[in-house]
Design a protein around this motif. Structure first.
Motif, short mmCIF file in Angstrom:
data_model
loop_
_atom_site.label_atom_id
_atom_site.label_comp_id
_atom_site.label_asym_id
_atom_site.label_seq_id
_atom_site.Cartn_x
_atom_site.Cartn_y
_atom_site.Cartn_z
N ASP A 124 -28.87 -5.61 12.67
CA ASP A 124 -29.74 -5.80 11.52
C ASP A 124 -30.11 -7.28 11.34
O ASP A 124 -31.25 -7.60 11.00
CB ASP A 124 -29.06 -5.28 10.26
N SER A 125 -29.15 -8.14 11.57
CA SER A 125 -29.41 -9.58 11.46
C SER A 125 -30.47 -10.01 12.46
O SER A 125 -31.39 -10.76 12.13
CB SER A 125 -28.10 -10.35 11.69
N LEU A 126 -30.35 -9.55 13.71
CA LEU A 126 -31.34 -9.90 14.73
C LEU A 126 -32.73 -9.36 14.36
O LEU A 126 -33.74 -10.04 14.55
CB LEU A 126 -30.90 -9.37 16.09
N ALA A 127 -32.77 -8.13 13.85
CA ALA A 127 -34.05 -7.54 13.45
C ALA A 127 -34.68 -8.33 12.31
O ALA A 127 -35.90 -8.59 12.31
CB ALA A 127 -33.85 -6.08 13.05
N GLU A 181 -41.06 -5.61 5.01
CA GLU A 181 -41.74 -6.90 4.90
C GLU A 181 -41.79 -7.44 3.48
O GLU A 181 -41.68 -8.64 3.27
CB GLU A 181 -43.15 -6.81 5.50
N ASP A 182 -41.96 -6.57 2.50
CA ASP A 182 -42.00 -7.04 1.12
C ASP A 182 -40.65 -7.55 0.64
O ASP A 182 -40.55 -8.53 -0.07
CB ASP A 182 -42.50 -5.94 0.18
N LEU A 183 -39.58 -6.85 1.05
CA LEU A 183 -38.25 -7.24 0.62
C LEU A 183 -37.73 -8.45 1.40
O LEU A 183 -36.93 -9.23 0.87
CB LEU A 183 -37.28 -6.07 0.76
N LEU A 186 -38.67 -12.31 10.32
CA LEU A 186 -38.96 -13.57 9.63
C LEU A 186 -39.74 -14.52 10.52
O LEU A 186 -40.69 -15.17 10.07
CB LEU A 186 -37.67 -14.22 9.16
N GLU A 187 -39.38 -14.59 11.79
CA GLU A 187 -40.07 -15.50 12.70
C GLU A 187 -41.49 -15.01 13.01
O GLU A 187 -42.45 -15.78 12.92
CB GLU A 187 -39.27 -15.66 13.99
N GLU A 188 -41.61 -13.74 13.38
CA GLU A 188 -42.91 -13.22 13.80
C GLU A 188 -43.90 -13.04 12.66
O GLU A 188 -45.09 -13.23 12.84
CB GLU A 188 -42.73 -11.89 14.54
N THR A 189 -43.42 -12.69 11.49
CA THR A 189 -44.31 -12.40 10.37
C THR A 189 -44.56 -13.61 9.47
O THR A 189 -45.67 -13.81 8.98
CB THR A 189 -43.73 -11.24 9.52
N TYR A 190 -43.52 -14.42 9.28
CA TYR A 190 -43.64 -15.51 8.31
C TYR A 190 -43.46 -16.91 8.92
O TYR A 190 -43.54 -17.90 8.21
CB TYR A 190 -42.60 -15.32 7.19
#
Length: 144
Positions: free
Chosen positions: A76-79, A43-45, A84-88
């Motif tokens: 990895d791209s999907l993850a 999440e930080d990166l 990005l969508e769920e957290t930010y």
């Protein structure tokens, strides 16, 4: 490929006494890929730079689709896009990855995003925007 760069291949030959081969590449990738997959979703990166989410919202409000071409493997791209969508709250209209195109570095991922945007809108990309794509081959791309 990094191993083809003279400064990298010379270090490889100095360390191992021979040029690298495809088996070496596969071994390096096998060791590196799990680490890459782990850190891509840290999440930080993965945190968007300040103003990125707001910028995307303004572009979308202006009727502009926003694409993401990470260059990572599809999984990895999907993850990353999910994080990005769920957290930010950062969601892209079109996304692509290194496995969907014939190679990189090359503008193929940008072209894939453009094709997806066309499929969504049935509007061709105006010629004036294609000049931007040519420029991005020489400069860092500003796609998120």
């Amino acid at each position: 490929m990094l191993l083809n760069l003279p400064e990298i291949s010379s270090q490889w030959e100095e360390k191992y006494g021979r040029p690298w081969n495809e088996d070496d590449f596969d071994a390096v990738l096998a060791a590196f890929r799990p680490l890459m997959s782990k850190y891509i979703v840290d999440e930080d990166l993965a945190k968007p730079i300040p103003g990125a989410v707001e910028c995307i919202e303004k572009l979308r409000a202006a009727g502009i689709l926003v694409g993401c071409d990470t260059g990572y493997y599809e999984e990895d791209s999907l993850a990353l896009n999910k994080l990005l969508e769920e957290t930010y709250g950062m969601k892209f209209d079109v996304v692509t990855n290194a496995e969907k195109v014939p190679g990189r570095p090359a503008p193929f991922m940008v072209f894939d995003c453009m094709l997806q945007a066309y499929e969504m809108t049935k509007k061709a990309i105006p010629d004036k925007h294609l000049q931007f794509v040519q420029i991005t081959r020489k400069l860092p791309c500003i796609l998120f």
